[in-house]
Enzyme design. Structure first.
Site, PDB file in Angstrom:
ATOM      1  N   CYS A   1      -9.317  -2.211   2.622  1.00  0.00           N
ATOM      2  CA  CYS A   1      -8.093  -3.015   2.528  1.00  0.00           C
ATOM      3  C   CYS A   1      -8.437  -4.360   3.158  1.00  0.00           C
ATOM      4  O   CYS A   1      -9.048  -4.405   4.233  1.00  0.00           O
ATOM      5  CB  CYS A   1      -6.957  -2.341   3.290  1.00  0.00           C
ATOM      6  SG  CYS A   1      -5.518  -3.402   3.559  1.00  0.00           S
TER       7      CYS A   1
ATOM      8  N   CYS B   1      -6.911  -8.223  -2.920  1.00  0.00           N
ATOM      9  CA  CYS B   1      -6.122  -7.078  -2.469  1.00  0.00           C
ATOM     10  C   CYS B   1      -6.615  -5.848  -3.218  1.00  0.00           C
ATOM     11  O   CYS B   1      -6.581  -5.827  -4.461  1.00  0.00           O
ATOM     12  CB  CYS B   1      -4.653  -7.352  -2.797  1.00  0.00           C
ATOM     13  SG  CYS B   1      -3.556  -5.970  -2.427  1.00  0.00           S
ATOM     14  N   ASN B   2      -7.090  -4.865  -2.476  1.00  0.00           N
ATOM     15  CA  ASN B   2      -7.588  -3.640  -3.120  1.00  0.00           C
ATOM     16  C   ASN B   2      -6.466  -2.911  -3.855  1.00  0.00           C
ATOM     17  O   ASN B   2      -6.659  -2.375  -4.946  1.00  0.00           O
ATOM     18  CB  ASN B   2      -8.171  -2.695  -2.059  1.00  0.00           C
ATOM     19  CG  ASN B   2      -9.420  -3.246  -1.424  1.00  0.00           C
ATOM     20  OD1 ASN B   2     -10.527  -2.938  -1.849  1.00  0.00           O
ATOM     21  ND2 ASN B   2      -9.272  -4.073  -0.405  1.00  0.00           N
ATOM     22  N   THR B   3      -5.274  -2.891  -3.238  1.00  0.00           N
ATOM     23  CA  THR B   3      -4.150  -2.141  -3.809  1.00  0.00           C
ATOM     24  C   THR B   3      -3.710  -2.772  -5.137  1.00  0.00           C
ATOM     25  O   THR B   3      -3.484  -2.063  -6.119  1.00  0.00           O
ATOM     26  CB  THR B   3      -2.972  -2.122  -2.807  1.00  0.00           C
ATOM     27  OG1 THR B   3      -3.471  -1.762  -1.511  1.00  0.00           O
ATOM     28  CG2 THR B   3      -1.907  -1.146  -3.230  1.00  0.00           C
TER      29      THR B   3
ATOM     30  N   GLY C   1       0.782  -1.242   0.000  1.00  0.00           N
ATOM     31  CA  GLY C   1       0.000   0.000   0.000  1.00  0.00           C
ATOM     32  C   GLY C   1       0.806   1.279   0.000  1.00  0.00           C
ATOM     33  O   GLY C   1       0.295   2.324  -0.381  1.00  0.00           O
TER      34      GLY C   1
HETATM   35  N1  DGL Z   1      -4.499  -6.170   1.661  1.00  0.00           N
HETATM   36  C1  DGL Z   1      -4.144  -5.205   0.701  1.00  0.00           C
HETATM   37  C2  DGL Z   1      -5.296  -4.339   0.239  1.00  0.00           C
HETATM   38  O1  DGL Z   1      -6.418  -4.781   0.263  1.00  0.00           O
HETATM   39  C3  DGL Z   1      -2.827  -4.501   0.775  1.00  0.00           C
HETATM   40  C4  DGL Z   1      -2.275  -4.087   2.078  1.00  0.00           C
HETATM   41  C5  DGL Z   1      -0.823  -3.702   1.885  1.00  0.00           C
HETATM   42  O2  DGL Z   1      -0.052  -4.564   1.507  1.00  0.00           O
HETATM   43  O3  DGL Z   1      -0.502  -2.521   2.070  1.00  0.00           O
HETATM   44  O4  DGL Z   1      -5.100  -3.245  -0.211  1.00  0.00           O
END
Ligand code: DGL
Length: 278
Positions: free
Chosen positions: A201, A87-89, A54
């Protein structure tokens, strides 16, 4: 999320579904996927050796996403029939490229659940906790623009929180949740207050017990695990396996003990974890 057509390639109903995240966060999505698709096999890749994503630049997240997808398509088991980017990112940075590069592979991503939050909110002020990368992405900006006039979204980047969850550092998780909830604004049901919180996230649902103690009782906290699992079932259509007890394979580029512990604690899964070098 857009419905996909199933590829005519050689994936069969018995091939597993690939799932990946920067680390343990995607287990929150895997849990929902298992509940929705109990007959499916899943291969979960935690890129914990390279987490967090992120606060990294987009090129880094794209390169890691490509490496993981190549691994899932080439190594044993031979192929995956669909990919869930848990993973959103990584979804924000790479889903459009991965879809171009693998046109035969159905790819389901996650994005912060702004639309359901706008529908649920009465004050129309909604807090969004997400990574810096997700909030800065074009994809997220387009999502926000599509909801202009429906609600006001107060977006809070949470540097360090995914990393603290990744390391299972309770005191840091507690401190960061308190800090970021305070920074987001005033929560409550009165006009001008934030009455709905989006966890944008996939790591953050694992901090929701702490987050809940910082909010008024019964405040809706919305994440995307279940909708993504339902979307995956729709996308698979008749390619869904049946009469089979789904098996889970866990792989990590980081510390296998941390993934094994997180899988036991959050998903109730007690399976060996393989280490990956990719
Ligand atoms: N779990 C991830 C997301 O949904 C990324 C978190 C990360 O690695 O910063 O964005």
């Amino acid at each position: 999320m857009i419905a996909e057509t199933i590829p005519s390639g050689n994936a069969t109903p018995t091939h597993p579904i690939g799932v990946f995240d920067s680390g343990v966060g995607g287990l929150s999505v895997l849990k929902a996927l298992r509940a929705e698709l109990p007959h499916e096999d899943f291969v979960y890749v935690a890129d914990s050796g390279y987490a967090p994503y992120g606060e990294r630049d987009e090129a880094f997240v794209i390169a890691r996403s490509r490496a993981i997808v190549s691994h899932l398509l080439q190594n044993d088991p031979p192929a995956i029939k669909a990919l869930v980017i848990a993973c959103n990112t990584a979804t924000a940075a790479a889903i459009h490229l991965l879809r171009q590069e693998h046109p035969g592979l159905p790819i389901i991503g996650v994005e912060p659940a702004l639309k359901p939050a706008a529908a649920a909110s009465r004050t129309k002020r909604i807090g969004v906790l997400a990574t810096r990368g997700t909030l800065a992405s074009q994809k997220f900006k387009a999502l926000l623009a599509s909801l202009e006039g429906h609600a006001e979204f107060i977006c809070q980047p949470c540097d360090g929180l995914a990393d603290a969850i990744e390391r299972d550092d309770e005191s840091k998780i507690r401190a960061l949740c308190a800090y970021y909830i305070r920074a987001t604004g005033q929560f409550g049901l009165n006009s001008g207050e934030i009455d709905t919180l989006v966890l944008g996230c996939t790591h953050y649902p694992f901090a929701s017990d702490h987050i809940r103690t910082l909010l008024p009782a019964d405040m809706p906290i919305i994440d995307n695990g279940e909708p993504v699992a339902r979307q995956t079932r729709r996308v698979l259509g008749e390619h869904t396996a049946s009469n089979h007890v789904g098996q889970i394979t866990l792989r990590t580029t980081g510390d296998p003990t941390l993934l094994a512990q997180a899988a036991r604690r959050w998903v109730g899964l007690d399976v060996p974890v393989n280490t990956l070098s990719i």
